[in-house]
Design a protein around this motif. Structure first.
Motif, PDB file in Angstrom:
ATOM      1  N   LYS A 149       6.344  -0.385  -1.920  1.00 47.32           N
ATOM      2  CA  LYS A 149       6.148   0.568  -3.018  1.00 47.32           C
ATOM      3  C   LYS A 149       6.958   0.152  -4.250  1.00 47.32           C
ATOM      4  N   LEU A 150       8.168  -0.349  -4.030  1.00 47.05           N
ATOM      5  CA  LEU A 150       8.998  -0.784  -5.146  1.00 47.05           C
ATOM      6  C   LEU A 150       8.478  -2.072  -5.782  1.00 47.05           C
ATOM      7  N   LEU A 151       7.815  -2.924  -4.998  1.00 50.37           N
ATOM      8  CA  LEU A 151       7.256  -4.162  -5.538  1.00 50.37           C
ATOM      9  C   LEU A 151       5.984  -3.931  -6.343  1.00 50.37           C
ATOM     10  N   ASN A 152       5.392  -2.775  -6.208  1.00 48.09           N
ATOM     11  CA  ASN A 152       4.096  -2.494  -6.820  1.00 48.09           C
ATOM     12  C   ASN A 152       4.045  -2.844  -8.307  1.00 48.09           C
ATOM     13  N   ASN A 153       5.067  -2.479  -9.057  1.00 48.82           N
ATOM     14  CA  ASN A 153       5.051  -2.712 -10.506  1.00 48.82           C
ATOM     15  C   ASN A 153       5.081  -4.189 -10.881  1.00 48.82           C
ATOM     16  N   GLY A 154       5.488  -5.038  -9.955  1.00 49.73           N
ATOM     17  CA  GLY A 154       5.551  -6.468 -10.249  1.00 49.73           C
ATOM     18  C   GLY A 154       4.387  -7.259  -9.708  1.00 49.73           C
ATOM     19  N   LEU A 155       3.423  -6.570  -9.082  1.00 47.61           N
ATOM     20  CA  LEU A 155       2.282  -7.255  -8.480  1.00 47.61           C
ATOM     21  C   LEU A 155       1.064  -7.208  -9.384  1.00 47.61           C
ATOM     22  N   SER A 156       0.327  -8.307  -9.410  1.00 47.74           N
ATOM     23  CA  SER A 156      -0.922  -8.370 -10.161  1.00 47.74           C
ATOM     24  C   SER A 156      -1.945  -7.403  -9.577  1.00 47.74           C
ATOM     25  N   ILE A 161      -2.976  -6.450  -1.422  1.00 48.79           N
ATOM     26  CA  ILE A 161      -2.393  -5.172  -0.990  1.00 48.79           C
ATOM     27  C   ILE A 161      -2.799  -4.062  -1.958  1.00 48.79           C
ATOM     28  N   LYS A 162      -2.702  -4.342  -3.247  1.00 51.25           N
ATOM     29  CA  LYS A 162      -3.047  -3.339  -4.248  1.00 51.25           C
ATOM     30  C   LYS A 162      -4.539  -3.013  -4.207  1.00 51.25           C
ATOM     31  N   ARG A 163      -5.367  -4.016  -3.921  1.00 57.52           N
ATOM     32  CA  ARG A 163      -6.810  -3.773  -3.882  1.00 57.52           C
ATOM     33  C   ARG A 163      -7.220  -2.958  -2.660  1.00 57.52           C
ATOM     34  N   LEU A 164      -6.543  -3.197  -1.528  1.00 55.67           N
ATOM     35  CA  LEU A 164      -6.916  -2.487  -0.296  1.00 55.67           C
ATOM     36  C   LEU A 164      -6.176  -1.169  -0.110  1.00 55.67           C
ATOM     37  N   PHE A 165      -4.941  -1.110  -0.620  1.00 56.31           N
ATOM     38  CA  PHE A 165      -4.098   0.059  -0.356  1.00 56.31           C
ATOM     39  C   PHE A 165      -3.478   0.602  -1.646  1.00 56.31           C
ATOM     40  N   VAL A 196       9.178 -11.674   4.898  1.00 48.59           N
ATOM     41  CA  VAL A 196       8.211 -12.675   5.331  1.00 48.59           C
ATOM     42  C   VAL A 196       6.875 -11.991   5.522  1.00 48.59           C
ATOM     43  N   THR A 197       5.833 -12.589   4.964  1.00 46.03           N
ATOM     44  CA  THR A 197       4.494 -12.044   5.099  1.00 46.03           C
ATOM     45  C   THR A 197       3.496 -13.187   4.993  1.00 46.03           C
ATOM     46  N   SER A 198       2.221 -12.881   5.133  1.00 51.08           N
ATOM     47  CA  SER A 198       1.184 -13.886   4.944  1.00 51.08           C
ATOM     48  C   SER A 198       1.033 -14.219   3.461  1.00 51.08           C
ATOM     49  N   GLU A 199       0.740 -15.480   3.171  1.00 53.50           N
ATOM     50  CA  GLU A 199       0.432 -15.862   1.797  1.00 53.50           C
ATOM     51  C   GLU A 199      -0.780 -15.081   1.295  1.00 53.50           C
ATOM     52  N   ASN A 200      -1.605 -14.651   2.225  1.00 56.26           N
ATOM     53  CA  ASN A 200      -2.783 -13.870   1.868  1.00 56.26           C
ATOM     54  C   ASN A 200      -2.408 -12.509   1.281  1.00 56.26           C
ATOM     55  N   TRP A 201      -1.275 -11.957   1.706  1.00 58.56           N
ATOM     56  CA  TRP A 201      -0.818 -10.653   1.206  1.00 58.56           C
ATOM     57  C   TRP A 201      -0.023 -10.776  -0.085  1.00 58.56           C
ATOM     58  N   ILE A 202       0.896 -11.731  -0.138  1.00 61.75           N
ATOM     59  CA  ILE A 202       1.713 -11.946  -1.346  1.00 61.75           C
ATOM     60  C   ILE A 202       1.907 -13.445  -1.531  1.00 61.75           C
ATOM     61  N   ASN A 203       1.611 -13.937  -2.731  1.00 64.18           N
ATOM     62  CA  ASN A 203       1.888 -15.329  -3.063  1.00 64.18           C
ATOM     63  C   ASN A 203       2.468 -15.403  -4.472  1.00 64.18           C
ATOM     64  N   ASN A 204       2.806 -16.597  -4.899  1.00 65.62           N
ATOM     65  CA  ASN A 204       3.442 -16.766  -6.211  1.00 65.62           C
ATOM     66  C   ASN A 204       2.617 -16.199  -7.354  1.00 65.62           C
ATOM     67  N   GLU A 205       1.305 -16.377  -7.272  1.00 64.50           N
ATOM     68  CA  GLU A 205       0.441 -15.915  -8.348  1.00 64.50           C
ATOM     69  C   GLU A 205       0.351 -14.387  -8.400  1.00 64.50           C
ATOM     70  N   SER A 209       5.828 -10.592 -12.655  1.00 63.38           N
ATOM     71  CA  SER A 209       7.104 -10.399 -13.342  1.00 63.38           C
ATOM     72  C   SER A 209       8.240 -10.685 -12.382  1.00 63.38           C
ATOM     73  N   SER A 210       9.283 -11.341 -12.885  1.00 70.51           N
ATOM     74  CA  SER A 210      10.433 -11.657 -12.031  1.00 70.51           C
ATOM     75  C   SER A 210      11.509 -10.577 -12.113  1.00 70.51           C
ATOM     76  N   GLU A 211      11.451  -9.741 -13.152  1.00 68.87           N
ATOM     77  CA  GLU A 211      12.391  -8.633 -13.290  1.00 68.87           C
ATOM     78  C   GLU A 211      11.640  -7.399 -13.789  1.00 68.87           C
ATOM     79  N   PHE A 212      11.816  -6.287 -13.087  1.00 69.54           N
ATOM     80  CA  PHE A 212      11.137  -5.058 -13.492  1.00 69.54           C
ATOM     81  C   PHE A 212      11.831  -3.867 -12.843  1.00 69.54           C
ATOM     82  N   GLU A 213      11.434  -2.679 -13.253  1.00 72.78           N
ATOM     83  CA  GLU A 213      11.982  -1.440 -12.707  1.00 72.78           C
ATOM     84  C   GLU A 213      10.910  -0.707 -11.910  1.00 72.78           C
ATOM     85  N   SER A 214      11.368   0.014 -10.892  1.00 70.28           N
ATOM     86  CA  SER A 214      10.460   0.861 -10.115  1.00 70.28           C
ATOM     87  C   SER A 214      11.207   2.113  -9.675  1.00 70.28           C
ATOM     88  N   ILE A 215      10.440   3.159  -9.463  1.00 70.27           N
ATOM     89  CA  ILE A 215      11.010   4.414  -8.966  1.00 70.27           C
ATOM     90  C   ILE A 215      10.527   4.641  -7.542  1.00 70.27           C
TER      91      ILE A 215
END
Length: 223
Positions: A149-156, A161-165, A196-205, A209-215
Motif C-alpha cells: 500500500k505504501l509503494l502504491n504512489n511510486g508504481l506505474s 499489481i495496480k492493474r489487478l488489485f 523479494v517478489t516475481s519480476e512479473n509483479w514488480i520490476n525496475n520499469e 519514482s525513487s523518493e515519494f511520500e505515502s500515507i
C-alpha cells in the motif's frame, strides 16, 4: 501515518541463494535415485542434484520436484498438469493460486539450471528500500500488506499489481493477496527493508519514482 519512501535499488535475479537447504537437496537426491547424498560433501550437493535430475525426462523431473514441494496443497492431477505446462509457460507467473507462485518459481529455476534452458527462465526482483514515518512517530514493523500500500504512489499505472488489485492497494481495505505477492520481507530496524517478489509483479520499469511520500491508513475490515 505519513511515510517517506526511498527506493535504493532493484536487483533482478535468476535464483535466490539459500532457498534450497542441504536437507532439501539430500531428500531430492533420494527421490532421483541417488542414495548417497547424505555422505556427499555439502558443497557438491547442487551439482550432484543437477546431474541426477538430468537423467530424467523434463516433465518427469518436474513432477518429482513439485510433489516434494507442493504435494500437501496440490493433488496428483494438478501436479502432472503443471509439470507439463512448465516446459511451455512461466507457470510461476501465471498460476492463479498466488500464494504458490514463489515455490513454483524456485522449482522452475532449479529445473531451468538442470536442463540448460529447456524450461522458461523466470526472474525475481529483490527491492531494497526504506520507509520512514514522521519524525515524531516510532517506526513499527510493517506487514507485506502495509508495504504494498505504501509503494502504491511510486508504481506505474502499468504495474500488474495496480492493474489487478487497484482497490486493494489504493484503499484502506484488506489486501490478503499481498502475502503471496511478496515472497520475503526482511528488516533489521523497521525502516530499511528488502522484499523479494516475481519480476512479473514488480520490476525496475514499474518504479516511476525513487523518493515519494505515502500515507498508511488503518485497514477497515470487511464485515
Amino acid at each position: 501515518m505519513n511515510y517517506q519512501i526511498i527506493i535504493k535499488r532493484v536487483d533482478t535475479v535468476n535464483e535466490l541463494e539459500g532457498y534450497w537447504s542441504d536437507e532439501d537437496l539430500i531428500h531430492l537426491l533420494e527421490k532421483f535415485n541417488y542414495p548417497d547424498g547424505a555422505t556427499a560433501e555439502k558443497k557438491n550437493l547442487p551439482e550432484l542434484l543437477e546431474m541426477a535430475i538430468s537423467d530424467y525426462e523434463p516433465n518427469e523431473a518436474a513432477e518429482i520436484v513439485l510433489t516434494y514441494k507442493l504435494s500437501e496443497e496440490l493433488n496428483e492431477g494438478q501436479i502432472q498438469q503443471i509439470s507439463h505446462n512448465m516446459l511451455i509457460d512461466k507457470v510461476c507467473e501465471e498460476y492463479p493460486e498466488i500464494h504458490l507462485q514463489g515455490r513454483l518459481f524456485h522449482t522452475n529455476q532449479l529445473l531451468f539450471k538442470a536442463y540448460n534452458g529447456k524450461f522458461p527462465n523466470a526472474k525475481a526482483s529483490v527491492v531494497h528500500f526504506s520507509m520512514t514515518p514522521d519524525e515524531d512517530k516510532t517506526a513499527k514493523v510493517l506487514t507485506k500488506e502495509n508495504v504494498l500500500k505504501l509503494l502504491n504512489n511510486g508504481l506505474s499505472d502499468r504495474n500488474l499489481i495496480k492493474r489487478l488489485f487497484d482497490d486493494q492497494i489504493s484503499q484502506n481495505i484488506p489486501f490478503p493477496e499481498a502475502e503471496g505477492i511478496i515472497w520475503e520481507l526482511k528488516t533489521d530496524d523497521n525502516v530499511n527493508y528488502t522484499l523479494v517478489t516475481s519480476e512479473n509483479w514488480i520490476n525496475n520499469e514499474d518504479l516511476i519514482s525513487s523518493e515519494f511520500e505515502s500515507i498508511l491508513e488503518e485497514i477497515i475490515e470487511e464485515v
